[in-house]
Design a protein around this motif. Structure first.
Motif, mmCIF file in Angstrom:
data_model
loop_
_atom_site.group_PDB
_atom_site.id
_atom_site.type_symbol
_atom_site.label_atom_id
_atom_site.label_comp_id
_atom_site.label_asym_id
_atom_site.label_seq_id
_atom_site.Cartn_x
_atom_site.Cartn_y
_atom_site.Cartn_z
ATOM 1 N N LEU A 239 0.747 -1.163 0.093
ATOM 2 C CA LEU A 239 -0.162 -0.250 -0.048
ATOM 3 C C LEU A 239 0.834 1.310 -0.021
ATOM 4 O O LEU A 239 0.678 2.076 -0.640
ATOM 5 C CB LEU A 239 -1.063 0.114 1.088
ATOM 6 N N PHE A 243 0.780 3.845 -2.779
ATOM 7 C CA PHE A 243 0.457 5.158 -2.707
ATOM 8 C C PHE A 243 1.322 6.405 -3.157
ATOM 9 O O PHE A 243 1.078 7.061 -3.821
ATOM 10 C CB PHE A 243 0.024 5.269 -1.031
ATOM 11 N N LEU A 246 1.857 6.356 -6.814
ATOM 12 C CA LEU A 246 0.595 7.191 -7.245
ATOM 13 C C LEU A 246 0.768 8.644 -7.197
ATOM 14 O O LEU A 246 0.419 9.440 -8.145
ATOM 15 C CB LEU A 246 -0.703 6.510 -6.655
ATOM 16 N N VAL A 247 1.251 9.086 -5.878
ATOM 17 C CA VAL A 247 1.360 10.448 -5.785
ATOM 18 C C VAL A 247 2.394 10.973 -6.620
ATOM 19 O O VAL A 247 2.113 12.131 -7.632
ATOM 20 C CB VAL A 247 2.106 10.527 -4.375
ATOM 21 N N LEU B 73 -8.459 10.029 -5.451
ATOM 22 C CA LEU B 73 -8.057 8.699 -6.067
ATOM 23 C C LEU B 73 -7.053 8.249 -4.810
ATOM 24 O O LEU B 73 -7.256 6.914 -4.597
ATOM 25 C CB LEU B 73 -7.207 8.852 -7.145
ATOM 26 N N LEU B 74 -6.451 9.327 -4.348
ATOM 27 C CA LEU B 74 -5.354 8.765 -3.280
ATOM 28 C C LEU B 74 -5.968 8.295 -2.013
ATOM 29 O O LEU B 74 -5.741 7.227 -1.384
ATOM 30 C CB LEU B 74 -4.390 9.806 -2.873
ATOM 31 N N VAL B 77 -7.623 4.776 -2.640
ATOM 32 C CA VAL B 77 -6.661 3.710 -2.411
ATOM 33 C C VAL B 77 -6.393 3.643 -0.919
ATOM 34 O O VAL B 77 -6.201 2.470 -0.347
ATOM 35 C CB VAL B 77 -5.342 4.295 -3.237
ATOM 36 N N LEU B 78 -6.325 4.524 -0.230
ATOM 37 C CA LEU B 78 -5.625 4.415 1.174
ATOM 38 C C LEU B 78 -6.995 3.744 2.140
ATOM 39 O O LEU B 78 -6.822 2.991 2.812
ATOM 40 C CB LEU B 78 -5.695 6.049 1.930
ATOM 41 N N GLY B 81 -7.143 -0.061 0.672
ATOM 42 C CA GLY B 81 -5.690 -0.489 1.553
ATOM 43 C C GLY B 81 -6.145 -0.654 2.819
ATOM 44 O O GLY B 81 -5.524 -1.962 3.467
ATOM 45 N N ILE B 85 -6.013 -4.240 5.066
ATOM 46 C CA ILE B 85 -5.074 -4.298 6.100
ATOM 47 C C ILE B 85 -5.632 -4.777 7.405
ATOM 48 O O ILE B 85 -5.297 -5.735 8.278
ATOM 49 C CB ILE B 85 -4.085 -3.117 6.302
#
Lengths: 259, 514
Positions: A239, A243, A246-247, B73-74, B77-78, B81, B85
């Motif tokens: 992740l 991440f 992606l940034v 988007l970020l 993803v966070l 994810g 987890i």
């Protein structure tokens, strides 16, 4: 696409290995990990002399007493050295004006980021192999009959590699956000120090302590270091890498968007 | 102006980063953390305002749209994810990569955990920098992942000295406390073996082992190689209470005796003592006799009546006799086990069982006068032989009796029809070397398992055997002064320079090129 990606990786690798920085970093890493190994071995020898007849009483195990602490000490060195290796990856392209050329070429941002990351991953593998030499020296000098856990060592090194890759991805992301290598190094160092601080916060105990500590990549290495491969830890590193890349990708993409 | 704004950004980062640590390390005075957070937020606001003013393109127009899409988007993803987890954290999915499978919960431990009537609370007193606390935490996570109802609390003595004192924890004392309701047990090392043993003590009934004395027997103390303090600790760990018994003084065998142990008795037992033990065996008593070559067992007359005895001489196994680990003495390694429950698992495990100066055990033809069934347990290799002089340092195969001398055996007989019986079966175990249970002997995993399994079998039911949780094999490191200086040379000079050398060459070439 793969060819262009590999070409970027090749150029980045060439750049890393034609400057003395990576060698100097390897030198310091090797010297420091050697120093840690000597200090930890000295303690182990003292325990062997004190508890030779009853080794279970002192938990005389190479992996728990030497290898795992050694790997957990190396993570702090990674916090300091990996930003130095990643600071120039994208920031210097901008500083030298070559980024505009790359942006206007057929090369897509994904290929640029993935290629750079691939090259950094190989550099991190080199650093991990520098560290791996030390426990192998220990296995060589140990008394006959001593147990050396190679599979647990492999697990610890895998964890260190994932940690290094995630730091490299963070550095790449920082490098993509600025045109100053020094600022990129400072920013990634700050983020990695934050990871360190989160881990320190874990020492406070309680729910928040363990929650904050769980957010730090440094805490995630602990399982690997003792020879336990946890799915959550692997996913965590994936992740962080995903991440950060992606940034970096979005930061490069911004230039095209804005024209 | 831009520099000033950048400074605010840096200040905000420093203040906000250090705030969590301040908060958690000064819980008594959270005001400092609050001040840091407020100051950090103010600095952040100033920095963001500066960013908006000087780099408006970033947050407005096309740049603003891009920033918004990127942020979404970020964040996506966070979130995905983080949920994944969290799921794997909860499920505890993990693989044990250690070669000895030290993080895999043993079957015996699972059985014990299933018996828990309520939540087991584990308190550990380790400092933040002590690796043992970390190992214990992982171990408890492993137990929790196997479905056990366990609560865990790690207490740092330097942060909570009052509680540490109240729990009577000192530098030398065990630092792990297991609590089940009002009962508590203390454990010294963060290993599954020790935790399971502690749990066994918490759950189990009191079983007392009486160690016979008065005939020059070894006692359960001494931390040196030949001492028996570790055996005492292991037996206590298995849930036994230990006591000494002088039959002449006591004149009886206490009713609480789960078994009697005779460790290397050197002088003969008196007639009245033998009579007491015989009567004890007739009503379902349990007895372990551990001998040694060159020591005439005072219990041989009793053993003979049960179809067993210690023979003269010493068993010599050419593979291990004279080796430094047995101090150059005659010794034997168990080469074959029978399929009796006490040793069945040992045969499959391949653990090393080493006996120094073992006396050969003899099974008498036709059995003894007491009847019952005699069964062999373990034997030396076919290459071994019995040498007449047990104390001789010269070990040479002559025309002595050779091949597979017996090293452990047992006798049992049904007592279920006897009135006022102590148990339904009388049991007698024989080990040819008491030293195998000493501190030095118990280092070998096979010795430990054989001794504890035999004692558990003698004192209880067939199902009660030592917890066979995996533990790391111990390692040793001795380096002379010269070896240490060579190691320093290798690790601090040779290896680092090996990595620096190509760098110097690259630097030289670049200089020449430029």
């Amino acid at each position: 696409m793969m060819r262009r990606l590999l070409a970027v990786a090749q150029v980045e690798l060439l750049r890393q290995f034609t400057t003395p920085l990576v060698y100097v970093v390897s030198f310091f890493l090797s010297a420091l990990s050697g120093y840690f190994l000597i200090v930890l071995s000295r303690g182990f020898i003292e325990l062997t002399l004190r508890f030779g007849a009853n080794p279970e009483a002192a938990n005389l195990h190479f992996h728990e007493r030497i290898v795992a602490p050694l790997i957990l000490n190396i993570e702090y060195i990674f916090v300091l050295i990996i930003p130095l290796l990643t600071m120039r990856t994208l920031a210097s392209e901008r500083a030298q004006g070559s980024f505009e050329m790359l942006a206007s070429s057929l090369l897509r941002p994904f290929e640029l980021v993935a290629g750079k990351f691939l090259a950094l991953s190989l550099v991190v593998l080199l650093l991990v192999s520098v560290v791996a030499v030390e426990p192998l020296v220990l296995a060589f000098i140990a008394e006959p009959g001593s147990a050396f856990d190679y599979s647990a060592l492999a697990c610890a090194l895998l964890g260190l590699t994932l940690l290094g890759w995630s730091f490299a991805a963070v550095g790449l992301a920082a490098s993509s956000l600025t045109d100053s290598p020094a600022l990129a190094a400072g920013a990634s160092l700050l983020v990695l120090l934050f990871a360190w601080v989160l881990r320190l916060a874990g020492q406070g105990g309680g729910f928040w302590g363990s929650f904050l500590s769980g957010l730090s990549p440094l805490s995630r290495l602990e399982n690997f270091a003792i020879g336990r491969l946890a799915a959550a830890d692997i996913l965590y590193f994936i992740l962080v890498i995903g991440f950060s890349l992606l940034v970096a990708l979005r930061a490069l993409d911004r230039h095209r968007w804005q024209g | 102006m831009k520099t000033a704004h950048s400074m605010f950004g840096l200040l905000a980062a420093i203040l906000l980063i250090s705030a969590p640590v301040t908060w958690l390390t000064s819980l008594d005075e959270p005001i400092f953390a609050v001040i840091k957070i407020v100051a950090g937020l103010v600095s952040l606001a100033v920095w963001l305002r500066g960013l908006y003013v000087h780099r408006r393109g970033l947050v407005s127009g096309r740049g603003g749209v891009h920033l918004l899409v990127s942020a979404q988007l970020l964040a996506g993803v966070l979130i995905v994810g983080g949920v994944a987890i969290g799921f794997f954290e909860q499920s505890g999915t993990a693989w044990d990569m250690t070669s000895e499978q030290v993080y895999t919960v043993a079957e015996e431990t699972r059985v014990l955990l299933d018996k828990l009537p309520e939540t087991l609370k584990i308190e550990a007193y380790y400092g933040a920098h002590q690796g043992q606390g970390r190992v214990l935490k992982k171990l408890v996570e492993q137990l929790q992942a196997s479905g056990a109802d366990v609560d865990f609390e790690l207490i740092d003595p330097s942060r909570d000295p009052k509680r540490t004192l109240a729990a009577l924890i000192s530098a030398e004392s065990p630092k792990i406390i297991l609590r089940l309701g009002k009962r508590e047990e203390r454990v010294r090392l963060p290993t599954e073996q020790q935790l399971a043993q502690g749990l066994q003590r918490l759950l189990g009934e009191a079983r007392t082992l009486f160690v016979l004395r008065g005939h020059g027997e070894a006692e359960l103390n001494g931390e040196d190689h030949a001492g028996f303090a570790r055996l005492a600790r292991e037996l206590t760990g298995e849930g036994f209470t230990l006591a000494y018994l002088d039959l002449v003084k006591e004149g009886r065998i206490p009713s609480s005796a789960a078994a009697l142990i005779s460790l290397r008795a050197k002088t003969p037992f008196l007639e009245q003592e033998l009579e007491l033990i015989s009567l004890y065996m007739e009503v379902g008593g349990r007895l372990l006799v551990a001998g040694q070559a060159g020591v005439s067992s005072g219990l041989n007359p009793l053993l003979k009546s049960h179809g067993l005895s210690f023979g003269p001489g010493v068993v010599v196994d050419p593979q291990v006799s004279g080796a430094p680990e047995v101090q150059g003495q005659p010794a034997a390694m168990v080469a074959a086990y029978t399929d009796h429950a006490v040793v069945a698992r040992l045969a499959a495990s391949g653990l090393r069982t080493l006996l120094s100066r073992p006396a050969p055990i003899v099974m008498l033809r036709g059995g003894g006068s007491a009847g019952g069934r005699v069964q062999p347990l373990a034997a030396a290799s076919a290459e071994s032989w019995v040498q007449a002089d047990p104390l001789g340092r010269v070990m040479q195969r002559g025309d002595q009796v050779s091949g597979g001398a017996l090293l452990a055996a047992l006798w049992s007989d049904d007592r279920s029809k006897v009135e006022a019986r102590r148990s339904d079966e009388a049991r007698l175990g024989l080990l040819s070397d008491a030293g195998m249970m000493s501190n030095g002997g118990m280092v070998h995993a096979g010795n430990r398992a054989l001794a504890l399994n035999l004692i558990n079998w003698l004192s209880g039911g067939d199902q009660e055997f030592a917890i066979s949780a995996s533990e790391r094999r111990v390692s040793r490191l001795f380096l002379t002064r010269q070896e240490r200086s060579r190691l320093r040379l290798l690790l601090l000079d040779a290896l680092p320079l090996l990595f620096l050398l190509p760098g110097l060459i690259v630097w030289q070439r670049r200089r020449r090129f430029s």
